[in-house]
Design a protein around this motif. Structure first.
Motif, mmCIF file in Angstrom:
data_model
loop_
_atom_site.group_PDB
_atom_site.id
_atom_site.type_symbol
_atom_site.label_atom_id
_atom_site.label_comp_id
_atom_site.label_asym_id
_atom_site.label_seq_id
_atom_site.Cartn_x
_atom_site.Cartn_y
_atom_site.Cartn_z
ATOM 1 N N MET A 83 0.845 -1.103 -0.064
ATOM 2 C CA MET A 83 -0.072 0.138 -0.013
ATOM 3 C C MET A 83 1.020 1.188 0.072
ATOM 4 N N MET A 84 1.936 1.181 0.741
ATOM 5 C CA MET A 84 2.924 2.444 0.835
ATOM 6 C C MET A 84 3.563 2.614 -0.508
ATOM 7 N N GLN A 85 4.131 1.571 -1.222
ATOM 8 C CA GLN A 85 4.441 1.725 -2.580
ATOM 9 C C GLN A 85 3.695 2.381 -3.485
ATOM 10 N N ARG A 86 2.495 1.614 -3.475
ATOM 11 C CA ARG A 86 1.369 2.363 -4.276
ATOM 12 C C ARG A 86 1.157 3.964 -4.460
ATOM 13 N N LEU A 87 1.181 4.079 -2.847
ATOM 14 C CA LEU A 87 0.829 5.445 -2.686
ATOM 15 C C LEU A 87 1.974 6.233 -3.237
ATOM 16 N N LEU A 88 3.412 5.892 -2.825
ATOM 17 C CA LEU A 88 4.472 6.538 -3.159
ATOM 18 C C LEU A 88 4.326 6.532 -4.902
ATOM 19 N N ASP A 89 4.061 5.478 -5.507
ATOM 20 C CA ASP A 89 3.937 5.664 -7.093
ATOM 21 C C ASP A 89 3.010 6.772 -7.462
ATOM 22 N N ILE A 90 1.890 6.806 -6.935
ATOM 23 C CA ILE A 90 1.043 7.896 -7.366
ATOM 24 C C ILE A 90 1.624 9.321 -6.969
ATOM 25 N N LEU A 91 2.067 9.597 -5.938
ATOM 26 C CA LEU A 91 2.557 10.641 -5.639
ATOM 27 C C LEU A 91 3.628 11.182 -6.416
ATOM 28 N N LEU A 92 4.583 10.214 -6.697
ATOM 29 C CA LEU A 92 6.037 10.695 -7.408
ATOM 30 C C LEU A 92 5.744 10.818 -8.748
ATOM 31 N N ALA A 93 4.848 9.657 -9.162
ATOM 32 C CA ALA A 93 4.449 9.733 -10.707
ATOM 33 C C ALA A 93 3.903 11.241 -11.195
ATOM 34 N N GLY A 94 3.014 11.629 -10.309
ATOM 35 C CA GLY A 94 2.094 12.867 -10.546
ATOM 36 C C GLY A 94 3.114 13.889 -10.369
ATOM 37 N N THR A 95 3.855 13.990 -9.351
ATOM 38 C CA THR A 95 4.903 15.075 -9.372
ATOM 39 C C THR A 95 5.963 15.250 -10.647
ATOM 40 N N ALA A 96 6.286 13.852 -10.774
ATOM 41 C CA ALA A 96 7.232 13.696 -12.084
ATOM 42 C C ALA A 96 6.605 14.636 -13.222
ATOM 43 N N ILE A 97 5.492 14.088 -13.482
ATOM 44 C CA ILE A 97 4.896 14.707 -14.649
ATOM 45 C C ILE A 97 4.742 16.079 -14.744
ATOM 46 N N VAL A 98 4.258 16.648 -13.494
ATOM 47 C CA VAL A 98 4.267 18.197 -13.622
ATOM 48 C C VAL A 98 5.765 18.967 -13.803
ATOM 49 N N LEU A 123 4.833 7.114 -17.103
ATOM 50 C CA LEU A 123 4.285 7.699 -15.859
ATOM 51 C C LEU A 123 2.713 7.520 -15.791
ATOM 52 N N ALA A 124 2.148 7.516 -17.093
ATOM 53 C CA ALA A 124 0.735 7.435 -17.006
ATOM 54 C C ALA A 124 0.134 5.968 -16.808
ATOM 55 N N ASN A 125 0.872 5.162 -17.016
ATOM 56 C CA ASN A 125 0.750 3.795 -16.692
ATOM 57 C C ASN A 125 0.844 3.344 -15.310
ATOM 58 N N ILE A 126 1.559 4.227 -14.669
ATOM 59 C CA ILE A 126 1.978 3.970 -13.366
ATOM 60 C C ILE A 126 0.543 4.534 -12.448
ATOM 61 N N LEU A 127 0.363 5.912 -12.966
ATOM 62 C CA LEU A 127 -1.260 6.304 -12.387
ATOM 63 C C LEU A 127 -2.225 5.488 -12.567
ATOM 64 N N ILE A 128 -2.386 4.781 -13.809
ATOM 65 C CA ILE A 128 -3.579 3.924 -14.137
ATOM 66 C C ILE A 128 -3.606 2.708 -13.149
ATOM 67 N N GLY A 129 -2.389 2.206 -12.916
ATOM 68 C CA GLY A 129 -1.953 1.157 -11.817
ATOM 69 C C GLY A 129 -1.655 -0.143 -12.587
ATOM 70 N N LEU A 161 8.892 0.930 -14.107
ATOM 71 C CA LEU A 161 9.175 2.016 -14.994
ATOM 72 C C LEU A 161 10.798 1.826 -15.164
ATOM 73 N N SER A 162 11.386 1.363 -14.039
ATOM 74 C CA SER A 162 12.999 1.028 -13.785
ATOM 75 C C SER A 162 12.891 0.072 -12.841
ATOM 76 N N GLY A 163 14.297 -0.626 -12.584
ATOM 77 C CA GLY A 163 14.321 -1.756 -11.716
ATOM 78 C C GLY A 163 15.836 -2.237 -11.747
ATOM 79 N N ILE A 164 16.045 -3.325 -11.130
ATOM 80 C CA ILE A 164 17.347 -3.862 -11.096
ATOM 81 C C ILE A 164 17.835 -4.392 -12.417
ATOM 82 N N GLY A 165 16.896 -5.000 -13.199
ATOM 83 C CA GLY A 165 17.041 -5.385 -14.564
ATOM 84 C C GLY A 165 17.317 -4.111 -15.430
#
Length: 226
Positions: free
Chosen positions: A1-16, A97-103, A136-140
């Motif tokens: 849940m925390m990661q999903r909240l951070l996804d939404i917050l950070l992705a939205g901020t990044a778009i702006v 980033l839009a894919n992240i906001l969509i879920g 969007l990113s990761g170890i790989g």
């Protein structure tokens, strides 16, 4: 849940924050190349379900049916002039980033693969990567940021991709799934930004202890310090 909240917050901020970059790219793509702005590509995601990944258009429209299909090599003739810059800087991935906001995606996770590339994973890797949202990113993504160069130097690009790159990439993605934590999520974001600025950095190996050792064929490409 925390990661999903951070996804939404950070992705939205990044778009702006990134809108001064994104808007000129949209305009430039509209009036160059084939006039296409976005490209929607089918990828395998959470639970093994297919979804559409948003990207800036960087290649010819019919590129999946040309040459090496969904595998791109360095100097690939299918890549448009502006597309080379967008791919080099990874700006072409920012519409996700839009894919992240969509879920459909997270900021961090195994990269979503096309069906052809997903099938190149070993069976165990396939089972593990679909347990979490793709990222969007990761170890790989960090370790294989120079993947096009690796493939380019091979005499048989598709064979090298299937038999060397994907088995090891699968191990890296398995490691992340097994070691998911808020700490590794945040470290992945930091290291991603770091290697964009310093492409030759080997920080990933010291930031994430216990990553699988790369095969001998890949050691020189991934800045492995061992």
């Amino acid at each position: 849940m925390m990661q999903r909240l951070l996804d939404i917050l950070l992705a939205g901020t990044a778009i702006v924050v990134l809108s001064p970059v994104l808007i000129p790219v949209v305009i430039a793509l509209r009036f160059t190349g084939e006039g296409e702005i976005f490209y929607l590509q089918k990828r395998i995601g959470y639970g093994g379900r297919a979804f559409g990944v948003f990207k800036f258009a960087t290649m010819l429209k019919d590129s999946p049916n040309m040459n090496t299909g969904t595998i791109t090599v360095r100097g690939d003739p299918r890549v448009l002039p502006l597309g080379r810059f967008l791919r080099k800087t990874k700006i072409n991935e920012l519409p996700q980033l839009a894919n992240i906001l969509i879920g459909d995606m997270s900021l961090v996770g195994p990269r979503p693969q096309t069906e052809r590339c997903f099938e190149a994973f070993p069976e165990r890797s396939k089972m593990e990567v679909v347990k979490v949202r793709p990222g969007l990113s990761g170890i790989g993504s960090i370790v294989f940021r120079g993947e096009e160069d690796m493939i380019h130097e091979s005499n048989d690009p598709e064979c090298f991709y299937d038999q060397v790159i994907m088995p090891y990439k699968g191990l890296l993605e398995e490691w992340y799934v097994a070691n998911r934590s808020l700490e590794n999520y945040l470290k992945c974001i930091f290291v991603t930004v770091w290697v964009v600025i310093f492409p030759r950095s080997s920080l990933v190996w010291s930031a994430f202890k216990g990553l699988p050792r790369p095969p001998s064929e890949l050691v020189r490409f991934v800045n492995y310090p061992g």
